[in-house]
Write a protein that holds these residues in place. Structure first.
Motif, PDB file in Angstrom:
ATOM      1  N   TYR A 193     -28.602  -4.974  -3.055  1.00  0.00           N
ATOM      2  CA  TYR A 193     -27.266  -4.897  -2.466  1.00  0.00           C
ATOM      3  C   TYR A 193     -26.904  -6.175  -1.726  1.00  0.00           C
ATOM      4  O   TYR A 193     -27.767  -6.947  -1.281  1.00  0.00           O
ATOM      5  CB  TYR A 193     -27.141  -3.692  -1.538  1.00  0.00           C
ATOM      6  CG  TYR A 193     -27.971  -3.736  -0.280  1.00  0.00           C
ATOM      7  CD1 TYR A 193     -27.414  -4.165   0.925  1.00  0.00           C
ATOM      8  CD2 TYR A 193     -29.307  -3.335  -0.284  1.00  0.00           C
ATOM      9  CE1 TYR A 193     -28.171  -4.182   2.098  1.00  0.00           C
ATOM     10  CE2 TYR A 193     -30.066  -3.347   0.878  1.00  0.00           C
ATOM     11  CZ  TYR A 193     -29.492  -3.774   2.058  1.00  0.00           C
ATOM     12  OH  TYR A 193     -30.230  -3.801   3.217  1.00  0.00           O
ATOM     13  N   ALA A 512     -15.878  -7.715  -0.786  1.00  0.00           N
ATOM     14  CA  ALA A 512     -16.770  -6.722  -1.365  1.00  0.00           C
ATOM     15  C   ALA A 512     -16.186  -6.148  -2.647  1.00  0.00           C
ATOM     16  O   ALA A 512     -16.913  -5.930  -3.636  1.00  0.00           O
ATOM     17  CB  ALA A 512     -17.026  -5.599  -0.357  1.00  0.00           C
ATOM     18  N   LEU A 516     -17.902  -6.326  -6.348  1.00  0.00           N
ATOM     19  CA  LEU A 516     -18.162  -5.115  -7.119  1.00  0.00           C
ATOM     20  C   LEU A 516     -17.525  -5.209  -8.502  1.00  0.00           C
ATOM     21  O   LEU A 516     -18.146  -4.834  -9.513  1.00  0.00           O
ATOM     22  CB  LEU A 516     -17.629  -3.892  -6.365  1.00  0.00           C
ATOM     23  CG  LEU A 516     -17.789  -2.536  -7.067  1.00  0.00           C
ATOM     24  CD1 LEU A 516     -19.263  -2.231  -7.311  1.00  0.00           C
ATOM     25  CD2 LEU A 516     -17.153  -1.425  -6.232  1.00  0.00           C
ATOM     26  N   ASN A 572     -20.050   0.901  -3.794  1.00  0.00           N
ATOM     27  CA  ASN A 572     -20.068   0.311  -2.455  1.00  0.00           C
ATOM     28  C   ASN A 572     -20.178   1.392  -1.396  1.00  0.00           C
ATOM     29  O   ASN A 572     -19.943   2.570  -1.652  1.00  0.00           O
ATOM     30  CB  ASN A 572     -18.848  -0.578  -2.212  1.00  0.00           C
ATOM     31  CG  ASN A 572     -17.544   0.172  -2.363  1.00  0.00           C
ATOM     32  OD1 ASN A 572     -17.529   1.393  -2.477  1.00  0.00           O
ATOM     33  ND2 ASN A 572     -16.440  -0.553  -2.386  1.00  0.00           N
ATOM     34  N   VAL A 582     -22.300  -3.721  -1.238  1.00  0.00           N
ATOM     35  CA  VAL A 582     -22.120  -3.533  -2.673  1.00  0.00           C
ATOM     36  C   VAL A 582     -23.503  -3.297  -3.257  1.00  0.00           C
ATOM     37  O   VAL A 582     -24.407  -4.131  -3.100  1.00  0.00           O
ATOM     38  CB  VAL A 582     -21.451  -4.754  -3.323  1.00  0.00           C
ATOM     39  CG1 VAL A 582     -21.399  -4.582  -4.840  1.00  0.00           C
ATOM     40  CG2 VAL A 582     -20.052  -4.946  -2.763  1.00  0.00           C
TER      41      VAL A 582
END
Length: 641
Positions: A193, A512, A516, A572, A582
């Motif tokens: 992540y 973010a 993603l 997320n 993410v």
């Protein structure tokens, strides 16, 4: 039978009843019980059962004091929303009433024997480890109960337990369900992540005075300073009242004669028995007990015979011994007790006796006559002196309590005459709101009285309020500030900071979201990280309950679908510290199915979880079959304009 009762005296604490008796805690003892309100409207109705305002207040105070005891020094009254807590307590009372009504409607019953076993196991009713009828009656009286009313409540508790057990015991989980649950519960996942922390964006965020002013106008209605007040009060405590000197011998002698029962140990008897249950053939049971009686008369050993044939599994291994019993202690069936106390000497054996438990042959193994301690005994002298001093103290407490109430009423606009007449001082609290404060302002009854019409609007003295069993206060308004609109200058810094945080959060969310989208489009998480200068964090072999991994990360990682082929499954999450993560799940491995003891344990755990869920669903369904009426609880009384 009887040994099971005795064994229960050393058994586990019966939490429900103990809380009902002690957890209140003793709300009607001491000087606190001097005042009671006559206004007691019904605030909820469940079937034919009414829940009154006094019952809610009592339950609320119990819950509040339990929180105080549980949290100790960490307790803070300002963290409790009294209105919400009252609603939660009322909801619990409604649920309890629903279960009681359904249990009665379904035909559940609690017999005398079950109730007796239940009550005698409560430590609060015991003296030196044994059930004490005197202590039982005393505690009930102190808490405003009669034995009949209290025992009726406990019968309800027992039948609710029967209802609950019948539902919890009906839950079924198949082996296939347990296997699936194990595969899911023990599943492991590998994921990576990226973390986007809004705090890192703050240096780039600027908020103008115009934005702050606009936010102030937008939120103006919520930017209120709550009303607050200070109280003046006088406190009457039992500890502040001077105790009497030790009385002379003549007074003690008179008191001794009046209270001699306190120093008298009643006659006790030790008994053994042989029990023959009725079984399916009551006549056969009678013939069996008569045969055993004949054997005893022919010289058979009572203890050995009890060990070999008695149906009382609790006492047979001890030769039928039931221990010491007292007349009228409620532990013996009436016919059993009558036969035991009809004997005159240790060693006597009764004829067969029939009770609801079966046929008994009873042996009186020990007889200790009643004994009264002499007046001259040092322990008796001390007990008499303490009794005299305490009686005198209680009389003074009652007298001063009456004076406090009368003086506070007659001098309703000031506390000075009250303080002067009773030798008290007028004290003042710090500022507090309806959520409470420090000192006496942490007590719900004080808060309620402080913001009542009498004190807040009319400006008169309150009635005496119990802080606990030994302390009373009378309060009056000292200072008051009404709710007011906060000026922009007061909240400008807070609004500016909130706006900066919101803008930083938007920037973090945007980055973010882009990251993603890139991962879902086929880029690896390492490529995305390199393009934005971020660091990839990895978690391999993670289970659902792994420590050291944030809950939000775990929940999101295990909600994402299994990855297909070489692709990852991405999503997320908002983390506990406000950052955005993410997440890319790369591998999923199901848990290994268990066998033997581990499988049985897993099956039992899953069955317990399902039973709990079914019971909660059952309680909700009851609301559709049993009529429930709940009045909206009024907000705490506000001052008149």
């Amino acid at each position: 039978m009887m040994q099971q009762i005795r064994d229960s005296l050393n058994g586990p604490l019966i939490v429900g009843v103990l809380l009902a008796i002690i957890g209140i805690p003793f709300a009607f003892s001491g000087i606190e019980g001097y005042f009671q309100s006559n206004a007691n409207p019904t605030i909820a109705k469940v079937g034919d059962t009414k829940i009154t305002q006094d019952q809610l207040r009592r339950a609320y105070d119990q819950r509040y004091r339990q929180l105080q005891q549980l949290l100790g020094e960490n307790f803070r009254a300002d963290q409790i929303n009294p209105q919400r807590m009252r609603e939660n307590v009322l909801q619990d009372m409604v649920q309890d009433a629903l279960l009681r009504a359904e249990a009665r409607n379904s035909g559940y019953r609690a017999g005398d024997a079950a109730l007796r076993d239940y009550l005698t196991a409560i430590p609060a009713f015991q003296d030196s480890g044994k059930f004490s009828p005197e202590r039982y009656r005393q505690l009930l009286a102190q808490n405003g109960y009669t034995p009949d009313s209290f025992e009726a409540q406990q019968r309800d508790s027992l039948i609710v337990d029967q209802l609950r057990d019948s539902i919890l015991g009906s839950a079924v989980v198949t082996a296939d369900e347990a296997a699936l649950a194990t595969r899911l519960a023990k599943q492991e996942r590998d994921f990576s992540y990226l973390q986007f922390d809004p705090a890192k964006y703050l240096p780039t965020v600027n908020v103008t005075p115009e934005q702050v002013a606009a936010r102030y106008e937008e939120r103006k209605a919520t930017l209120q300073a709550p009303e607050r007040m200070k109280l003046a009060y006088v406190e009457l405590s039992q500890g502040s009242i001077q105790k009497a000197e030790a009385p002379g011998t003549d007074i003690l002698k008179t008191l001794y004669e009046a209270e001699k029962s306190r120093f008298t140990t009643p006659e006790t008897r030790r008994a053994s028995h042989i029990l023959v249950n009725f079984g399916a053939d009551k006549d056969a049971a009678r013939k069996k007990i008569e045969s055993l009686s004949a054997k005893l008369k022919s010289g058979s050993d009572f203890a050995e015979l009890a060990k070999s044939v008695s149906d009382d599994t609790g006492s047979k291994d001890k030769g039928g011994d039931l221990g010491i019993v007292k007349r009228g202690d409620g532990l013996l069936p009436p016919k059993f007790e009558a036969a035991l106390y009809a004997m005159n000497a240790a060693g006597e054996v009764s004829e067969p006796v029939e009770t609801e438990f079966g046929w008994h042959i009873i042996k009186l193994t020990e007889l200790v006559p009643a004994h009264t301690e002499a007046f001259e005994a040092p322990a008796v002298q001390k007990a008499l002196t303490d009794l005299y001093v305490n009686k005198d103290l209680q009389a003074k407490v009652q007298e001063k309590t009456q004076q406090l109430e009368q003086l506070a009423f007659e001098n309703e606009s000031t506390l000075e005459p009250v303080a002067k007449a009773l030798g008290l001082s007028v004290q003042t609290t710090d500022w507090f709101t309806r959520a409470g404060g420090a000192g006496i302002a942490a007590t719900p009854a004080v808060i309620e009285a402080a913001f009542s019409r009498d004190v807040l609007t009319d400006g008169v003295n309150s009635k005496p309020i119990a802080l606990d069993a030994d302390r009373l206060v009378v309060i009056r308004k000292a200072e008051y500030e009404a709710p007011r609109q906060r000026e922009l200058a007061e909240v400008e810094a807070t609004l500016r900071e909130a706006l900066r945080n919101e803008e930083a959060r938007k920037l973090a969310d945007a980055d973010a979201a882009k990251a993603l989208a890139d991962i879902k489009a086929g880029k690896s998480i390492d490529e995305v990280a390199a393009s934005i200068g971020a660091t990839v964090q990895k978690q391999d072999g993670v289970t659902r309950n792994k420590s050291g991994v944030g809950l939000a990360l775990l929940q999101t990682a295990f909600k994402l679908p299994r990855p297909v082929g070489a692709a990852v499954s991405a999503g997320n999450a908002t983390l506990e510290d406000g950052a955005v993560a993410v997440i890319a799940v790369s591998s999923v491995r199901d848990g290994r199915e268990k066998d033997g003891h581990e499988r049985d344990t897993e099956l039992a755990t899953l069955r317990d979880a399902r039973a709990g869920a079914e019971f909660n669903a059952y309680r909700e369904a009851l609301k559709k079959t049993i009529k429930v009426e709940v009045k909206a609880l009024p907000a705490e009384e506000a001052p008149l304009p």
